[in-house]
Scaffold this motif. Structure first.
Motif, PDB file in Angstrom:
ATOM      1  N   ALA A 116       0.833  -1.210   0.000  1.00 19.76           N
ATOM      2  CA  ALA A 116       0.000   0.000   0.000  1.00 19.76           C
ATOM      3  C   ALA A 116       0.863   1.254   0.000  1.00 19.76           C
ATOM      4  N   HIS A 117       1.893   1.253   0.835  1.00 15.34           N
ATOM      5  CA  HIS A 117       2.755   2.434   0.897  1.00 15.34           C
ATOM      6  C   HIS A 117       3.618   2.583  -0.352  1.00 15.34           C
ATOM      7  N   PHE A 118       3.963   1.483  -0.975  1.00 12.98           N
ATOM      8  CA  PHE A 118       4.716   1.558  -2.222  1.00 12.98           C
ATOM      9  C   PHE A 118       3.904   2.298  -3.290  1.00 12.98           C
ATOM     10  N   PHE A 119       2.668   1.865  -3.502  1.00 16.00           N
ATOM     11  CA  PHE A 119       1.831   2.531  -4.506  1.00 16.00           C
ATOM     12  C   PHE A 119       1.520   3.968  -4.103  1.00 16.00           C
ATOM     13  N   TYR A 120       1.314   4.184  -2.814  1.00 16.19           N
ATOM     14  CA  TYR A 120       0.987   5.523  -2.334  1.00 16.19           C
ATOM     15  C   TYR A 120       2.125   6.498  -2.615  1.00 16.19           C
ATOM     16  N   TYR A 121       3.335   6.152  -2.217  1.00 20.55           N
ATOM     17  CA  TYR A 121       4.447   7.081  -2.399  1.00 20.55           C
ATOM     18  C   TYR A 121       4.923   7.147  -3.839  1.00 20.55           C
ATOM     19  N   VAL A 148      -6.486  12.194  -3.772  1.00 21.17           N
ATOM     20  CA  VAL A 148      -7.571  11.561  -3.020  1.00 21.17           C
ATOM     21  C   VAL A 148      -7.712  10.098  -3.441  1.00 21.17           C
ATOM     22  N   TYR A 149      -7.638   9.844  -4.729  1.00 18.55           N
ATOM     23  CA  TYR A 149      -7.760   8.475  -5.227  1.00 18.55           C
ATOM     24  C   TYR A 149      -6.573   7.612  -4.794  1.00 18.55           C
ATOM     25  N   ILE A 150      -5.392   8.186  -4.781  1.00 18.79           N
ATOM     26  CA  ILE A 150      -4.211   7.446  -4.346  1.00 18.79           C
ATOM     27  C   ILE A 150      -4.329   7.102  -2.865  1.00 18.79           C
ATOM     28  N   THR A 151      -4.795   8.036  -2.064  1.00 18.98           N
ATOM     29  CA  THR A 151      -4.989   7.780  -0.639  1.00 18.98           C
ATOM     30  C   THR A 151      -6.068   6.728  -0.422  1.00 18.98           C
ATOM     31  N   PHE A 152      -7.131   6.798  -1.200  1.00 20.97           N
ATOM     32  CA  PHE A 152      -8.207   5.808  -1.110  1.00 20.97           C
ATOM     33  C   PHE A 152      -7.683   4.416  -1.452  1.00 20.97           C
ATOM     34  N   LEU A 153      -6.862   4.319  -2.489  1.00 20.11           N
ATOM     35  CA  LEU A 153      -6.270   3.029  -2.867  1.00 20.11           C
ATOM     36  C   LEU A 153      -5.413   2.471  -1.734  1.00 20.11           C
ATOM     37  N   LYS A 154      -4.623   3.335  -1.101  1.00 15.32           N
ATOM     38  CA  LYS A 154      -3.799   2.900   0.029  1.00 15.32           C
ATOM     39  C   LYS A 154      -4.667   2.341   1.152  1.00 15.32           C
ATOM     40  N   CYS A 155      -5.737   3.039   1.465  1.00 14.60           N
ATOM     41  CA  CYS A 155      -6.634   2.584   2.540  1.00 14.60           C
ATOM     42  C   CYS A 155      -7.307   1.263   2.194  1.00 14.60           C
ATOM     43  N   ILE A 156      -7.695   1.090   0.946  1.00 19.42           N
ATOM     44  CA  ILE A 156      -8.329  -0.158   0.510  1.00 19.42           C
ATOM     45  C   ILE A 156      -7.347  -1.324   0.629  1.00 19.42           C
TER      46      ILE A 156
END
Length: 171
Positions: A116-121, A148-156
């Motif tokens: 999740a953090h890899f995709f986020y950063y 917002v979408y990147i943060t949502f993806l991380k949370c998912i």
């Protein structure tokens, strides 16, 4: 929520300090997570070195560049922190491929947190570079919705990891 309260009632509109403090704690927590997971001494030293470099970059921005952290976001330190997370994610995934634990990798909560953090950063760092400079331009303002979408993806991904790893604990 505190950031909104601070910007609304305490220091009217100047609440970037809350985000900067949050980023400081968050990156150091991620570095500690990598440090505690890595087995090799060189990898642990690399995490310590990167964490020190991250703290020094904050010092650079505060003292030498004299950035007002109430009005501007951390840029140099955020980029270093994000690159550190991406680099240590690669190392973590490579070490998983070379270990015997890779057969049950999808049941590991740490695996999902790292992914999740890899995709986020990977997606968020380019926006952070231009945040202080391009966020005020109306022409580019719509691009920042992607954050917002990147943060949502991380949370998912992290939520999925909690569910998936919890199933492992119950069986």
């Amino acid at each position: 929520m505190f950031k909104i309260y601070y910007g609304t009632y305490i220091d009217f509109g100047r609440n970037r300090i809350c985000t900067n403090i949050y980023n400081f704690i968050y990156f150091l927590t991620l570095f500690y997570l990598f440090y505690s997971e890595f087995k090799r001494r060189n990898a642990k030293l690399a995490v310590k070195g990167f964490a020190l470099l991250y703290v020094l970059s904050i010092f650079l921005e505060l003292v030498i560049l004299k950035i007002d952290f109430n009005d501007e976001s951390q840029v140099v330190s955020y980029i270093l922190g994000g690159l550190g997370v991406i680099f240590f994610t690669f190392y973590y995934l490579l070490s998983l491929l070379n270990s015997r634990e890779s057969s049950n990798i999808f049941r590991s909560l740490l695996f999902w947190i790292v992914i999740a953090h890899f995709f986020y950063y990977l997606g968020f760092t380019p926006f952070k570079i231009g945040e202080n400079y391009f966020a005020s331009f109306e022409k580019y303002h719509h691009l920042f919705v992607v954050k917002v979408y990147i943060t949502f993806l991380k949370c998912i991904i992290i939520s999925f990891g909690f569910i998936w790893s919890r199933q492992n604990l119950q069986s």
